[in-house]
Each structure stands twice: as structure tokens, then as C-alpha cells.
Write an enzyme that holds these catalytic residues in place. Structure first.
Site, PDB file in Angstrom:
ATOM      1  N   HIS A 270      -4.090   3.246   3.370  1.00 37.39           N
ATOM      2  CA  HIS A 270      -4.320   3.204   4.662  1.00 37.39           C
ATOM      3  C   HIS A 270      -3.505   4.020   5.877  1.00 37.39           C
ATOM      4  O   HIS A 270      -3.843   4.669   6.433  1.00 37.39           O
ATOM      5  CB  HIS A 270      -4.751   1.750   5.062  1.00 37.39           C
ATOM      6  CG  HIS A 270      -6.093   1.058   4.412  1.00 37.39           C
ATOM      7  ND1 HIS A 270      -6.234   0.478   3.564  1.00 37.39           N
ATOM      8  CD2 HIS A 270      -7.166   1.170   5.392  1.00 37.39           C
ATOM      9  CE1 HIS A 270      -7.679   0.143   3.315  1.00 37.39           C
ATOM     10  NE2 HIS A 270      -7.693   0.640   4.759  1.00 37.39           N
TER      11      HIS A 270
ATOM     12  N   HIS B 164       0.270  -5.840   3.659  1.00 32.07           N
ATOM     13  CA  HIS B 164       1.570  -4.758   2.948  1.00 32.07           C
ATOM     14  C   HIS B 164       2.906  -5.523   3.282  1.00 32.07           C
ATOM     15  O   HIS B 164       2.646  -5.928   4.791  1.00 32.07           O
ATOM     16  CB  HIS B 164       1.215  -3.811   3.501  1.00 32.07           C
ATOM     17  CG  HIS B 164      -0.198  -2.956   2.958  1.00 32.07           C
ATOM     18  ND1 HIS B 164       0.533  -2.031   1.781  1.00 32.07           N
ATOM     19  CD2 HIS B 164      -1.525  -2.441   2.905  1.00 32.07           C
ATOM     20  CE1 HIS B 164      -0.547  -1.128   0.927  1.00 32.07           C
ATOM     21  NE2 HIS B 164      -1.095  -1.912   1.848  1.00 32.07           N
TER      22      HIS B 164
END
Ligand SMILES: CC(C)=CCC/C(C)=C/CC/C(C)=C/COP(=O)(O)O
Length: 292
Positions: free
Chosen positions: A213, A255
Site C-alpha cells: 500500500h 505493518h
């Protein structure tokens, strides 16, 4: 008479001869000063041309390893030096500065990512914001971007528009490919607090480095800023979207901070590749004719 104690290369140790007369003298093994022997051993190996940058202690030669059988200085058995041990049976005494720096960075990364993962679950401190974060997640997902670009390409009636969209499509596909390659190479697991409830994923998406992303956000926003004429507030909005999308990856627990930071860097660099290989009717005529 006992033979002198020897270092790991089999050279006699200076201290062993003198300490044999007084087994409890400071610095002797009986006095808990065993490390003195080891350092003398290391020093003598340096003096004789050993590797000065990597002082090593053999595990099996250390008093800790020889628990219960540590000999007194005056009662060293006369034995031939032990056979050399394999590399993995040694301890590094001075790991490199780079190693320490990387380990510290990793520790800070894990600590900070855990602290920022406030939307990692419904019961997390910011759990109520999670649906909003997941909406943001979809705004940076590969599928809407690919489908959106294909749709605009099919509707575009100008060569210039088609050229830009064709390159955006190329950029998105390149991003998917490179991120999949990197994830497969690095194989860093997602944070333990992540719930794997993401909208359509590829098999490599079980890995977290780098954030796909974040790479897409940096790539697409740089692409838009370079090829669309936008008013300043809209340009600010594009940059904000990319930044918040990256932050939301950590807040969702998807993440670690370094995955996102590297993702931004990687996405930014990917744009340079796209710019360098810019597809046009001149260098890729077949592509444009086929699409027509
Ligand atoms: C043409 C093709 C192979 C499309 C696949 C699109 C797809 C499923 C992309 C995955 C996007 C995704 C979930 C990336 C993971 O992002 P992270 O930020 O979690 O690394």
C-alpha cells in the site's frame, strides 16, 4: 610438572606459569578471574597476526561451557590442544557496529509499531476507528486502482490521455511485480498483533516487507502530481492521502514502521523507473494501435 595452559591456537599462556604457584591469586580461574586467561589468549592471537577485528571466544573453551570441570591454574592437565571447532560453535565478542545499529533499529521499529498499532483489533484502544482505516486500505488496494485505470482507458478519447493511462497501468503492474518479488525475497512476517482480514490478497501478502500500500501510495501520488494539472489544495490532498494511508498500515497492525518507510521510498523510486521507460506511440506503437 604440568604443562603450561595454552590458548585456542595452542600457544602457551603467559599467566598460567606464574599462577601455578598460587592457584587463588586474583585473576586466576579459581578466583573467578577466568576472563583474564581468555583475554590473554585473544591478545596473543592478535599479536601473532590473528584477526584483530573479530575477537572470538570458543564456547567449549570458556569456563561457563566447562561447568563443573574447570581446572585450577596449578592443576592444568597436560593435554594436546583440542581440535578446532566448527565456526557455529563460537561466540562473537565484538559484533560489528552495523550489526548493533541494525539490531537497535529493529528493536525500536518493533516497539514503535506495537505502540502505534492502536486499531489492530476491535478491542484495541482506537478499535472504533478500525472500519475507517479499512476503508482507507481499500483506497490504496491494487484491484480498485487496476480496474479504475482500465475503465478510464476504455473511456479515454484522446491520445494524450491514453498515453498517461497506459503508463499508469504499466506502473501499477510493475509495482505489483516488484513488491511481490521483494516480499518473497525478504519474507518478513507481519506483526504478531495483525489480524489477517484483508480484502483480496496474493500469496506473498502474508509477508510484510515492504508495504504494498505504501509503495502504491508513493508511486501513484508522484505519478498524479507529475501528470495531472491539479489545484494546490488537491495536490496537498494527494500527498496527505498517501501519508495517512501509510500511517494506517501501522495503526491497523498490518505493518511495522520500517515496512511503510521503505515502501514509500521504493514507490517513489519506482516512479523514476516508469518515467525512464515512459511508453509512447513512438517507442511502443503496437501497444497503442492494439488498444485503439
Ligand atoms: C493483476 C493482479 C495480479 C492483480 C492482483 C491485485 C491484488 C490482489 C493485489 C494485492 C494488493 C495487496 C493486498 C497488497 C498488500 O499490501 P500491504 O500494504 O499489506 O503490503
Amino acid at each position: 610438572m604440568p604443562s603450561p595452559r595454552r590458548n585456542i591456537e595452542g600457544r602457551p599462556l603467559v599467566a598460567s606459569a606464574s599462577s601455578s604457584s598460587s592457584s587463588s591469586s586474583p585473576g586466576s580461574p579459581a578466583h573467578g578471574g577466568s576472563s583474564r586467561f581468555e583475554f590473554q589468549s585473544l591478545l596473543s592471537s592478535r599479536a601473532s597476526g590473528g584477526d584483530p577485528t573479530c575477537a572470538r571466544l570458543r564456547v567449549s573453551d570458556s569456563p561457563v561451557h566447562r561447568r563443573g570441570s574447570f581446572p585450577l591454574a596449578g592443576a592444568v592437565p597436560s593435554q594436546a590442544p583440542p581440535p578446532p571447532l566448527p565456526e557455529e560453535d563460537r561466540m562473537d565478542l565484538n559484533p560489528s557496529f552495523l550489526g548493533i545499529a541494525l539490531r537497535s533499529l529493529l528493536a525500536i521499529d518493533l516497539w514503535l509499531s506495537k505502540k502505534l498499532g492502536v486499531c489492530a483489533g476491535e478491542s484495541s484502544s482506537w478499535g472504533s476507528v478500525r472500519p475507517l482505516m479499512k476503508l482507507l486500505e481499500i483506497s490504496g488496494h491494487g484491484i480498485p486502482w487496476l480496474l479504475g485505470t482500465l475503465y478510464c482507458l476504455s473511456r479515454s478519447d484522446s491520445w494524450a490521455g491514453r498515453e498517461v493511462l497506459m503508463n499508469l497501468l504499466f506502473a501499477l503492474l510493475l509495482d505489483l511485480l516488484l513488491v511481490a518479488l521483494l516480499k518473497g525475497l525478504v519474507r518478513r512476517r507481519r506483526p504478531a498483533h495483525n489480524q489477517m482480514d484483508m480484502f483480496v490478497t496474493l500469496s506473498v501478502d502474508k509477508y510484510s516487507f515492504p508495504s504494498g500500500h505504501a509503495t502504491r501510495a508513493a508511486l501513484v501520488s508522484r505519478f498524479i502530481l507529475n501528470h495531472l494539472v491539479l489545484a494546490i489544495p488537491l495536490r496537498v490532498l494527494v500527498v496527505l492521502w498517501a501519508f495517512i494511508l501509510g500511517l494506517s498500515r501501522v495503526m491497523l497492525g498490518r505493518h511495522n514502521v520500517t515496512d511503510v518507510a521503505f515502501g514509500f521510498f521504493w514507490g517513489y523510486m519506482q516512479y523514476s523507473i516508469v518515467d525512464y521507460c515512459w511508453l509512447s506511440p513512438h517507442n511502443a506503437p503496437l501497444l497503442f494501435v492494439l488498444w485503439n
